[in-house]
Structure formats: structure tokens, C-alpha cells
Scaffold this motif. Structure first.
Motif, PDB file in Angstrom:
ATOM      1  N   MET A   1      19.638 -64.314  -7.164  1.00  0.00           N
ATOM      2  CA  MET A   1      20.871 -64.088  -7.886  1.00  0.00           C
ATOM      3  C   MET A   1      21.801 -63.204  -7.049  1.00  0.00           C
ATOM      4  SD  MET A   1      19.945 -63.990 -11.878  1.00  0.00           S
ATOM      5  CE  MET A   1      21.248 -65.140 -12.226  1.00  0.00           C
ATOM      6  N   ILE A   2      23.068 -63.313  -7.314  1.00  0.00           N
ATOM      7  CA  ILE A   2      24.080 -62.603  -6.531  1.00  0.00           C
ATOM      8  C   ILE A   2      23.891 -61.091  -6.597  1.00  0.00           C
ATOM      9  CG2 ILE A   2      26.548 -62.071  -6.412  1.00  0.00           C
ATOM     10  CD1 ILE A   2      27.093 -64.963  -7.236  1.00  0.00           C
ATOM     11  N   ALA A   3      23.619 -60.553  -7.783  1.00  0.00           N
ATOM     12  CA  ALA A   3      23.494 -59.099  -7.933  1.00  0.00           C
ATOM     13  C   ALA A   3      22.414 -58.554  -7.007  1.00  0.00           C
ATOM     14  CB  ALA A   3      23.202 -58.734  -9.384  1.00  0.00           C
ATOM     15  N   TYR A   4      21.277 -59.180  -6.977  1.00  0.00           N
ATOM     16  CA  TYR A   4      20.180 -58.704  -6.134  1.00  0.00           C
ATOM     17  C   TYR A   4      20.603 -58.677  -4.661  1.00  0.00           C
ATOM     18  CZ  TYR A   4      15.865 -58.442  -3.542  1.00  0.00           C
ATOM     19  OH  TYR A   4      14.896 -58.053  -2.658  1.00  0.00           O
ATOM     20  N   GLU A   5      21.216 -59.749  -4.202  1.00  0.00           N
ATOM     21  CA  GLU A   5      21.626 -59.828  -2.802  1.00  0.00           C
ATOM     22  C   GLU A   5      22.659 -58.760  -2.451  1.00  0.00           C
ATOM     23  OE1 GLU A   5      22.994 -63.855  -2.676  1.00  0.00           O
ATOM     24  OE2 GLU A   5      20.973 -64.670  -2.775  1.00  0.00           O
ATOM     25  N   ARG A   6      23.601 -58.552  -3.354  1.00  0.00           N
ATOM     26  CA  ARG A   6      24.644 -57.568  -3.084  1.00  0.00           C
ATOM     27  C   ARG A   6      24.097 -56.143  -3.153  1.00  0.00           C
ATOM     28  NH1 ARG A   6      30.543 -59.776  -4.859  1.00  0.00           N
ATOM     29  NH2 ARG A   6      30.471 -61.565  -3.458  1.00  0.00           N
ATOM     30  N   ILE A   7      23.189 -55.895  -4.061  1.00  0.00           N
ATOM     31  CA  ILE A   7      22.558 -54.578  -4.137  1.00  0.00           C
ATOM     32  C   ILE A   7      21.788 -54.301  -2.854  1.00  0.00           C
ATOM     33  CG2 ILE A   7      20.756 -53.237  -5.302  1.00  0.00           C
ATOM     34  CD1 ILE A   7      21.693 -54.721  -7.912  1.00  0.00           C
ATOM     35  N   GLN A   8      21.057 -55.291  -2.403  1.00  0.00           N
ATOM     36  CA  GLN A   8      20.280 -55.148  -1.174  1.00  0.00           C
ATOM     37  C   GLN A   8      21.201 -54.822   0.008  1.00  0.00           C
ATOM     38  OE1 GLN A   8      18.108 -58.712  -0.056  1.00  0.00           O
ATOM     39  NE2 GLN A   8      16.315 -57.461   0.413  1.00  0.00           N
ATOM     40  N   GLU A   9      22.310 -55.540   0.097  1.00  0.00           N
ATOM     41  CA  GLU A   9      23.281 -55.344   1.181  1.00  0.00           C
ATOM     42  C   GLU A   9      23.899 -53.941   1.134  1.00  0.00           C
ATOM     43  OE1 GLU A   9      27.825 -56.785   1.860  1.00  0.00           O
ATOM     44  OE2 GLU A   9      26.419 -58.301   1.188  1.00  0.00           O
ATOM     45  N   LEU A  53      25.463 -46.890  -6.019  1.00  0.00           N
ATOM     46  CA  LEU A  53      25.944 -47.540  -4.801  1.00  0.00           C
ATOM     47  C   LEU A  53      27.457 -47.410  -4.609  1.00  0.00           C
ATOM     48  CD1 LEU A  53      23.733 -50.756  -4.822  1.00  0.00           C
ATOM     49  CD2 LEU A  53      23.440 -48.675  -3.446  1.00  0.00           C
ATOM     50  N   ASN A  54      28.110 -46.675  -5.511  1.00  0.00           N
ATOM     51  CA  ASN A  54      29.552 -46.438  -5.425  1.00  0.00           C
ATOM     52  C   ASN A  54      30.337 -47.747  -5.346  1.00  0.00           C
ATOM     53  OD1 ASN A  54      31.826 -44.778  -5.381  1.00  0.00           O
ATOM     54  ND2 ASN A  54      31.883 -44.728  -3.160  1.00  0.00           N
ATOM     55  N   THR A  55      30.055 -48.614  -6.307  1.00  0.00           N
ATOM     56  CA  THR A  55      30.739 -49.900  -6.383  1.00  0.00           C
ATOM     57  C   THR A  55      30.967 -50.239  -7.852  1.00  0.00           C
ATOM     58  OG1 THR A  55      30.751 -52.159  -5.521  1.00  0.00           O
ATOM     59  CG2 THR A  55      28.637 -51.335  -6.358  1.00  0.00           C
ATOM     60  N   THR A  56      31.351 -51.460  -8.117  1.00  0.00           N
ATOM     61  CA  THR A  56      31.582 -51.891  -9.494  1.00  0.00           C
ATOM     62  C   THR A  56      30.572 -52.958  -9.896  1.00  0.00           C
ATOM     63  OG1 THR A  56      33.088 -53.670  -8.840  1.00  0.00           O
ATOM     64  CG2 THR A  56      34.070 -51.500  -9.235  1.00  0.00           C
ATOM     65  N   LEU A  60      28.947 -56.468  -8.012  1.00  0.00           N
ATOM     66  CA  LEU A  60      27.532 -56.832  -8.022  1.00  0.00           C
ATOM     67  C   LEU A  60      27.299 -58.174  -8.696  1.00  0.00           C
ATOM     68  CD1 LEU A  60      25.851 -53.386  -8.752  1.00  0.00           C
ATOM     69  CD2 LEU A  60      26.210 -54.515  -6.548  1.00  0.00           C
ATOM     70  N   ASN A  61      28.114 -58.510  -9.692  1.00  0.00           N
ATOM     71  CA  ASN A  61      27.989 -59.789 -10.396  1.00  0.00           C
ATOM     72  C   ASN A  61      28.696 -60.939  -9.686  1.00  0.00           C
ATOM     73  OD1 ASN A  61      26.340 -59.303 -12.676  1.00  0.00           O
ATOM     74  ND2 ASN A  61      28.022 -58.199 -13.652  1.00  0.00           N
ATOM     75  N   GLY A  62      29.380 -60.668  -8.587  1.00  0.00           N
ATOM     76  CA  GLY A  62      30.060 -61.722  -7.845  1.00  0.00           C
ATOM     77  C   GLY A  62      31.425 -62.093  -8.388  1.00  0.00           C
ATOM     78  N   LEU A  63      32.008 -61.235  -9.233  1.00  0.00           N
ATOM     79  CA  LEU A  63      33.325 -61.528  -9.800  1.00  0.00           C
ATOM     80  C   LEU A  63      34.458 -61.119  -8.866  1.00  0.00           C
ATOM     81  CD1 LEU A  63      32.630 -60.414 -13.466  1.00  0.00           C
ATOM     82  CD2 LEU A  63      32.579 -62.732 -12.518  1.00  0.00           C
ATOM     83  N   THR A  64      34.132 -60.305  -7.865  1.00  0.00           N
ATOM     84  CA  THR A  64      35.092 -59.909  -6.840  1.00  0.00           C
ATOM     85  C   THR A  64      34.323 -59.768  -5.531  1.00  0.00           C
ATOM     86  OG1 THR A  64      36.708 -58.234  -6.135  1.00  0.00           O
ATOM     87  CG2 THR A  64      34.815 -57.439  -7.380  1.00  0.00           C
ATOM     88  N   ASN A  65      35.034 -59.879  -4.437  1.00  0.00           N
ATOM     89  CA  ASN A  65      34.403 -59.698  -3.134  1.00  0.00           C
ATOM     90  C   ASN A  65      34.695 -58.323  -2.540  1.00  0.00           C
ATOM     91  OD1 ASN A  65      33.065 -62.182  -2.964  1.00  0.00           O
ATOM     92  ND2 ASN A  65      34.970 -63.188  -2.369  1.00  0.00           N
TER      93      ASN A  65
END
Length: 121
Positions: A1-9, A53-56, A60-65
Motif C-alpha cells: 500500500m502507498i502509506a507503507y512505502e511512503r513511511i518507509q521512504e 515524520l513531519n508530514t501529512t 502518506l495516503n497518496g493524495l498529494t506528492n
């Protein structure tokens, strides 16, 4: 899922040694993030991780890049920070050029001192 990948990154960019460390800072079960490879995270848990992670959550959900956190004071359609916010006795909003200088100084400070912001929000 997108959240996992973005959290990892982001965890890697923020110098976390692993996702268990992120989970610990977020106050969630240490292996919960790993389960998000296959299932959608709860809103509360995702929000806690986004703060660490100082993000939104939108990022994390892939609604913005854009992983940058949104601060009302920096949005163009908001009045922005005021002199009073800086404990200065002048009236009105801080001019955009000065606000941009403050932002540039803060961004450089964060780049120069990443350990001070590891896991902070």
C-alpha cells in the motif's frame, strides 16, 4: 500500500534506523507499520506517524506528492504570521519577503542539524 512505502521512504530520509523506531515514537505497536503493507492503517495511527515524520496524512495516503507539512502561516491565501507572533510590538502581518527569509533560515537550520529533528514534529 502507498502509506507503507511512503513511511518507509520518509523514515529513511529522517534517519530512523527502522520502522519500529518510528512506531515507538508515534506511540503505536512496534510492528504495526509493517502490517500496513497489506491493510489500510487507522486514521489515528497514521496521524501519529505523520506527526513523527513531519508530514501529512494526505501525503502518506497518496493524495498529494508533497511531503511537506502544511502550516497555515505559510499558505498564500492566509494572512500569515504577525509581528505579535514573534513577540514584536509592530502591527499587521509580516511582509512576504521577510517571511520567506525566516522560512529559508529555518529550512537551512533543519538541514544543518537533522539530529535535532529526528522523530520530532
Amino acid at each position: 500500500m502507498i502509506a507503507y512505502e511512503r513511511i518507509q521512504e520518509l523514515a529513511k530520509k529522517r534517519h530512523f534506523s527502522n520502522l519500529q523506531e518510528v512506531a515507538e515514537k508515534a506511540g503505536i505497536a512496534k510492528n504495526l507499520i509493517y502490517s500496513w503493507k497489506k491493510k489500510k492503517p487507522s486514521t489515528d495511527s497514521l496521524k501519529a506517524v505523520a506527526i513523527v515524520l513531519n508530514t501529512t496524512t494526505d501525503y502518506l495516503n497518496g493524495l498529494t506528492n508533497d511531503p511537506s507539512p502544511i502550516h497555515d502561516a505559510l499558505k498564500d491565501d492566509e494572512p500569515g504570521i504577525t509581528w505579535t507572533d514573534l513577540d514584536m510590538p509592530y502591527g499587521g502581518a509580516i511582509p512576504d519577503d521577510l517571511k520567506n527569509m525566516y522560512k529559508a533560515i529555518a529550512e537551512q537550520y533543519v538541514k544543518d542539524h537533522p539530529d535535532k529533528f529526528k522523530g520530532s514534529h
